[in-house]
Design an enzyme around this catalytic site. Structure first.
Site, mmCIF file in Angstrom:
data_model
loop_
_atom_site.group_PDB
_atom_site.id
_atom_site.type_symbol
_atom_site.label_atom_id
_atom_site.label_comp_id
_atom_site.label_asym_id
_atom_site.label_seq_id
_atom_site.Cartn_x
_atom_site.Cartn_y
_atom_site.Cartn_z
ATOM 1 N N TRP A 20 15.914 3.164 -42.911
ATOM 2 C CA TRP A 20 16.943 3.498 -43.791
ATOM 3 C C TRP A 20 17.360 5.046 -43.429
ATOM 4 C CZ3 TRP A 20 15.401 8.195 -47.382
ATOM 5 C CH2 TRP A 20 16.200 8.248 -48.389
ATOM 6 N N ASP A 74 10.675 -2.607 -41.248
ATOM 7 C CA ASP A 74 11.094 -2.473 -42.639
ATOM 8 C C ASP A 74 12.703 -2.395 -42.862
ATOM 9 O OD1 ASP A 74 10.268 -2.358 -45.533
ATOM 10 O OD2 ASP A 74 11.349 -0.507 -45.581
ATOM 11 N N TYR A 126 20.518 -1.012 -47.486
ATOM 12 C CA TYR A 126 20.713 0.180 -46.230
ATOM 13 C C TYR A 126 21.788 -0.048 -45.603
ATOM 14 C CZ TYR A 126 15.536 0.695 -46.979
ATOM 15 O OH TYR A 126 14.411 1.102 -47.507
ATOM 16 N N GLN A 147 5.676 -0.798 -52.443
ATOM 17 C CA GLN A 147 6.200 0.048 -51.524
ATOM 18 C C GLN A 147 6.481 1.514 -52.292
ATOM 19 O OE1 GLN A 147 9.800 0.601 -48.320
ATOM 20 N NE2 GLN A 147 8.538 -1.280 -47.994
ATOM 21 N N SER A 192 8.700 7.150 -46.678
ATOM 22 C CA SER A 192 8.791 8.835 -46.655
ATOM 23 C C SER A 192 7.661 9.546 -46.376
ATOM 24 C CB SER A 192 9.707 9.193 -47.635
ATOM 25 O OG SER A 192 10.992 8.886 -47.386
ATOM 26 N N LEU A 199 6.996 11.585 -44.311
ATOM 27 C CA LEU A 199 7.267 12.993 -43.936
ATOM 28 C C LEU A 199 8.300 13.745 -44.977
ATOM 29 C CD1 LEU A 199 7.738 12.552 -40.083
ATOM 30 C CD2 LEU A 199 5.767 13.778 -41.466
ATOM 31 N N ARG A 249 18.812 15.186 -41.304
ATOM 32 C CA ARG A 249 19.160 14.202 -42.472
ATOM 33 C C ARG A 249 19.886 14.856 -43.564
ATOM 34 N NH1 ARG A 249 14.897 9.970 -44.734
ATOM 35 N NH2 ARG A 249 15.023 9.089 -42.653
ATOM 36 N N GLN A 288 11.191 11.960 -31.494
ATOM 37 C CA GLN A 288 10.759 11.899 -32.838
ATOM 38 C C GLN A 288 9.600 10.758 -32.930
ATOM 39 O OE1 GLN A 288 13.607 11.689 -35.927
ATOM 40 N NE2 GLN A 288 14.213 13.564 -35.541
ATOM 41 N N ASN A 345 5.636 10.964 -33.388
ATOM 42 C CA ASN A 345 4.950 10.505 -34.677
ATOM 43 C C ASN A 345 3.773 9.310 -34.422
ATOM 44 O OD1 ASN A 345 6.674 12.468 -35.994
ATOM 45 N ND2 ASN A 345 8.030 10.578 -36.777
HETATM 46 P P1 NDP Z 1 10.219 10.045 -43.200
HETATM 47 O O1 NDP Z 1 9.724 10.878 -44.456
HETATM 48 O O2 NDP Z 1 9.077 10.018 -41.811
HETATM 49 O O3 NDP Z 1 11.400 10.813 -42.654
HETATM 50 C C1 NDP Z 1 11.952 10.310 -41.374
HETATM 51 C C2 NDP Z 1 13.122 11.416 -41.002
HETATM 52 O O4 NDP Z 1 12.464 12.664 -40.577
HETATM 53 C C3 NDP Z 1 13.722 11.009 -39.337
HETATM 54 O O5 NDP Z 1 14.649 9.844 -39.692
HETATM 55 C C4 NDP Z 1 14.152 12.409 -38.998
HETATM 56 O O6 NDP Z 1 15.476 12.839 -39.618
HETATM 57 C C5 NDP Z 1 13.047 13.098 -39.554
HETATM 58 N N1 NDP Z 1 11.866 13.082 -38.488
HETATM 59 C C6 NDP Z 1 10.908 12.264 -38.337
HETATM 60 N N2 NDP Z 1 10.102 12.662 -37.493
HETATM 61 C C7 NDP Z 1 10.505 13.718 -37.089
HETATM 62 C C8 NDP Z 1 9.673 14.655 -36.048
HETATM 63 N N3 NDP Z 1 8.960 14.370 -35.474
HETATM 64 N N4 NDP Z 1 10.449 15.869 -35.841
HETATM 65 C C9 NDP Z 1 11.442 16.281 -36.625
HETATM 66 N N5 NDP Z 1 12.144 15.350 -37.496
HETATM 67 C C10 NDP Z 1 11.512 14.185 -37.686
HETATM 68 O O7 NDP Z 1 10.510 8.484 -43.546
HETATM 69 P P2 NDP Z 1 11.830 7.972 -44.091
HETATM 70 O O8 NDP Z 1 12.252 8.574 -45.422
HETATM 71 O O9 NDP Z 1 12.931 7.780 -43.064
HETATM 72 O O10 NDP Z 1 11.090 6.588 -44.625
HETATM 73 C C11 NDP Z 1 10.575 5.698 -43.723
HETATM 74 C C12 NDP Z 1 10.929 4.298 -44.157
HETATM 75 O O11 NDP Z 1 10.534 3.907 -45.557
HETATM 76 C C13 NDP Z 1 12.410 3.963 -44.114
HETATM 77 O O12 NDP Z 1 13.138 3.679 -43.033
HETATM 78 C C14 NDP Z 1 12.463 2.803 -45.142
HETATM 79 O O13 NDP Z 1 12.205 1.435 -44.175
HETATM 80 C C15 NDP Z 1 11.524 3.103 -46.174
HETATM 81 N N6 NDP Z 1 11.783 3.509 -47.357
HETATM 82 C C16 NDP Z 1 11.886 2.956 -48.471
HETATM 83 C C17 NDP Z 1 12.233 3.529 -49.859
HETATM 84 C C18 NDP Z 1 12.202 2.394 -50.687
HETATM 85 O O14 NDP Z 1 12.647 2.729 -51.957
HETATM 86 N N7 NDP Z 1 11.235 1.318 -50.839
HETATM 87 C C19 NDP Z 1 12.979 4.862 -49.730
HETATM 88 C C20 NDP Z 1 13.035 5.268 -48.533
HETATM 89 C C21 NDP Z 1 12.624 4.762 -47.396
HETATM 90 P P3 NDP Z 1 16.805 13.473 -38.862
HETATM 91 O O15 NDP Z 1 16.317 13.395 -37.362
HETATM 92 O O16 NDP Z 1 17.895 12.886 -39.282
HETATM 93 O O17 NDP Z 1 16.201 14.853 -39.500
#
Ligand code: NDP
Length: 328
Positions: A21, A49, A54, A181, A211, A213, A231, A293, A297
């Site tokens: 996502w 996932d 998306y 989820q 999410s 994080l 983001r 990243q 993680n």
């Molecule tokens: P996170 O909360 O882990 O956020 C991930 C984002 O945080 C990254 O894309 C990056 O963004 C930043 N990040 C991650 N690790 C680090 C790090 N070590 N240091 C600095 N920045 C970091 O997860 P997501 O919100 O991406 O959600 C994970 C998955 O969950 C999605 O891909 C999707 O598959 C699913 N999802 C499902 C939903 C639903 O409604 N069912 C809704 C949302 C997500 P950046 O570098 O751009 O700042």
């Protein structure tokens, strides 16, 4: 990597998984997607996932091309899609939601985009308040009978809706939702630690957490403003910035940073480890816009042994987000 059974099912998911996502198509194109999925797989991640919504299907197309390229044994990984939001910009009636028609058409389209013969997990991305839950249960069971999906589940459904689906499934000897989820992280705890508690005990719901994080907030990267390459700086995610970058949340993260420093761990590792410490979590889905990243993680499981009762209590005190359960 550690593996957990998904609820009462026999399926084993890696405790950390990988999702696309926001990242795939907007921040990450084919070559980086190939690198990220390769790193994930090589570290024992077995669940990828995705969703029809998306990047309006483009995220699934990228993942499909990577899966084609990798030629991993199909039995060695689990891939998902989700139905509800649709994959078309100006959706017409029946191109979104959970009607039997859209559930079946969206599944067929996801199979094509992902270039696979079946989806291991198929989620209803949100509840559809205008479609009877019976219709959803029948449609999902139809897809299972056809071999197009293996398990079906929900995302952000209420406990009541999940149990309505189970009650209906039981009445007709159908299969109810095996997994949900939900969002679960140090800022959002209610569904996992309150609303679903009985469901974990009765039907034994598996959970694939989104999410962990809080979109990156829990890494501490927003403690001193919004980095240009993050983001929350993306033009089309202003709505997310409004939800996430509030002073109250950022201040709590700043306070948690003090504990992370004291423990000598990164905020990302502390937050992800905290999430998977909950035994009702089957897997936490990692999002990453870079290999650095993801590598960072993936080290989170090393922090689990440091999360003693005392540390967990200190975290609760700092974050003030633990749900209060009714007392008796
Ligand atoms: P996170 O909360 O882990 O956020 C991930 C984002 O945080 C990254 O894309 C990056 O963004 C930043 N990040 C991650 N690790 C680090 C790090 N070590 N240091 C600095 N920045 C970091 O997860 P997501 O919100 O991406 O959600 C994970 C998955 O969950 C999605 O891909 C999707 O598959 C699913 N999802 C499902 C939903 C639903 O409604 N069912 C809704 C949302 C997500 P950046 O570098 O751009 O700042």
């Amino acid at each position: 990597m550690e593996y957990r059974r998904m609820g009462k099912s026999g399926l084993q998911l890696s405790l950390l998984s990988f999702g696309s996502w926001v990242t795939f198509h907007q921040q990450v194109q084919d070559i980086s997607a190939d690198t990220l999925m390769g790193i994930a797989y090589d570290h024992g991640i077995n669940f990828f996932d995705n969703a029809e919504g998306y990047a309006l299907g483009e995220s699934e197309k990228i993942m499909g091309r990577v899966l084609q390229q990798k030629q991993w044994d199909r039995t060695s990984y689990i891939v998902s899609s989700k139905v509800f939001f649709g994959s078309r910009q100006h959706a017409k009636p029946n191109q979104t939601g959970l009607s039997r028609k859209h559930i079946i058409e969206a599944c067929n389209e996801a199979l094509q985009r992902l270039q696979v013969d079946y989806l291991d997990l198929y989620f209803c991305h949100r509840p559809d308040k205008n479609t009877p839950i019976e219709e959803v249960v029948w449609a999902m069971n139809h897809l299972m009978q056809q071999g197009k999906i293996i398990y079906w589940g929900t995302s952000e459904w209420s406990g009541v809706e999940i149990m309505q689906a189970h009650a209906f499934a039981e009445r007709y000897r159908l299969i109810g939702p095996t997994m949900e989820q939900p969002q679960y992280n140090l800022l959002e705890r209610n569904k996992m630690e309150n609303e679903y508690l009985q469901i974990f005990k009765t039907v034994g719901l598996g959970t694939t957490i989104w999410s962990p994080l809080a979109s990156g907030l829990l890494t501490g990267k927003y403690n001193n403003g919004i980095p240009a390459d993050s983001r929350l700086a993306l033009e089309n995610y202003g709505w997310l910035k409004d939800i996430m970058a509030t002073e109250t949340k950022i201040q709590a993260v700043r306070n948690l940073q003090v504990l992370a420093n004291e423990m000598g761990v990164s905020m990302a590792n502390l937050s992800i480890a905290w999430c998977v410490k909950n035994p009702n979590v089957t897997t936490a889905i990692l999002g990453a816009s870079s290999a650095a990243q993801l590598h960072e993680n993936l080290k989170s499981l090393d922090v689990l042994p440091l999360l003693t009762d005392e540390v967990m209590q200190r975290i609760d005190g700092i974050m003030q987000t633990k749900p209060t359960l009714p007392l008796y």
